[in-house]
Design a protein around this motif. Structure first.
Motif, mmCIF file in Angstrom:
data_model
loop_
_atom_site.group_PDB
_atom_site.id
_atom_site.type_symbol
_atom_site.label_atom_id
_atom_site.label_comp_id
_atom_site.label_asym_id
_atom_site.label_seq_id
_atom_site.Cartn_x
_atom_site.Cartn_y
_atom_site.Cartn_z
ATOM 1 N N ARG A 46 -5.911 9.234 -1.250
ATOM 2 C CA ARG A 46 -6.346 9.858 -2.513
ATOM 3 C C ARG A 46 -6.083 11.362 -2.503
ATOM 4 N N ARG A 47 -6.470 12.026 -1.433
ATOM 5 C CA ARG A 47 -6.302 13.486 -1.353
ATOM 6 C C ARG A 47 -4.823 13.873 -1.454
ATOM 7 N N ILE A 48 -3.974 13.114 -0.806
ATOM 8 C CA ILE A 48 -2.541 13.406 -0.851
ATOM 9 C C ILE A 48 -1.995 13.207 -2.257
ATOM 10 N N CYS A 61 -0.302 4.377 -7.060
ATOM 11 C CA CYS A 61 -0.942 3.970 -5.810
ATOM 12 C C CYS A 61 -0.020 4.357 -4.663
ATOM 13 N N GLY A 62 -0.570 4.373 -3.474
ATOM 14 C CA GLY A 62 0.196 4.737 -2.299
ATOM 15 C C GLY A 62 0.334 3.578 -1.328
ATOM 16 N N PHE A 63 1.532 3.356 -0.876
ATOM 17 C CA PHE A 63 1.799 2.370 0.174
ATOM 18 C C PHE A 63 2.060 3.155 1.451
ATOM 19 N N PRO A 71 -7.613 3.941 -1.681
ATOM 20 C CA PRO A 71 -7.426 5.387 -1.834
ATOM 21 C C PRO A 71 -8.154 6.233 -0.785
ATOM 22 N N ASP A 72 -9.269 5.751 -0.284
ATOM 23 C CA ASP A 72 -10.022 6.542 0.689
ATOM 24 C C ASP A 72 -9.626 6.252 2.137
ATOM 25 N N VAL A 83 4.863 6.504 -3.118
ATOM 26 C CA VAL A 83 4.030 6.668 -4.310
ATOM 27 C C VAL A 83 4.678 5.895 -5.445
ATOM 28 N N VAL A 84 3.946 4.894 -5.953
ATOM 29 C CA VAL A 84 4.468 3.958 -6.930
ATOM 30 C C VAL A 84 3.587 3.973 -8.179
#
Length: 90
Positions: A46-48, A61-63, A71-72, A83-84
Motif C-alpha cells: 500500500r505504501r509503495i 493492485c500490486g503483484f 495491501p498491508d 502494478v496492475v
C-alpha cells in the motif's frame, strides 16, 4: 568484524539492501515508468503504491514477485512489484 570477499557475501549477510523494482502493467504504463526504489524496512505494498501518485480514480493492485498480496503485506529487499489496473467492464 567479519571479512567478506565480495558484494554477494555482503548481500547474503543483510549488509547490502537490494532495491524494490516497480513494473507498471497495462494502462499504468501510460502514467509511470519502470523504476527502482530504495528498500526500507517496514515498507508495504500500500505504501509503495500510494507513493506512486497515481490518480485516485484508478484502482490498482500490486503483484509481488508474481503473487497478489494484501495491501498491508510487507515487502522484502529485492522484490519486484507489478502494478496492475483493476479493470471494470460490462
Amino acid at each position: 568484524m567479519a571479512h567478506f570477499e565480495n558484494e554477494i557475501e555482503l548481500q547474503n549477510h543483510g549488509l547490502i539492501r537490494m532495491p524494490i523494482t516497480i513494473v507498471p502493467i497495462g494502462i499504468v504504463r501510460l502514467l509511470i515508468q519502470e523504476m527502482s526504489l530504495p528498500y526500507e524496512p517496514g515498507m508495504t505494498v500500500r505504501r509503495i503504491i500510494e507513493g506512486l501518485d497515481l490518480p485516485t480514480e484508478l484502482k490498482v493492485c500490486g503483484f509481488v514477485n508474481g503473487t497478489r498480496l494484501k495491501p498491508d503485506a510487507f515487502v522484502q529487499d529485492g522484490d519486484t512489484i507489478r502494478v496492475v489496473s483493476l479493470m471494470m467492464g460490462g
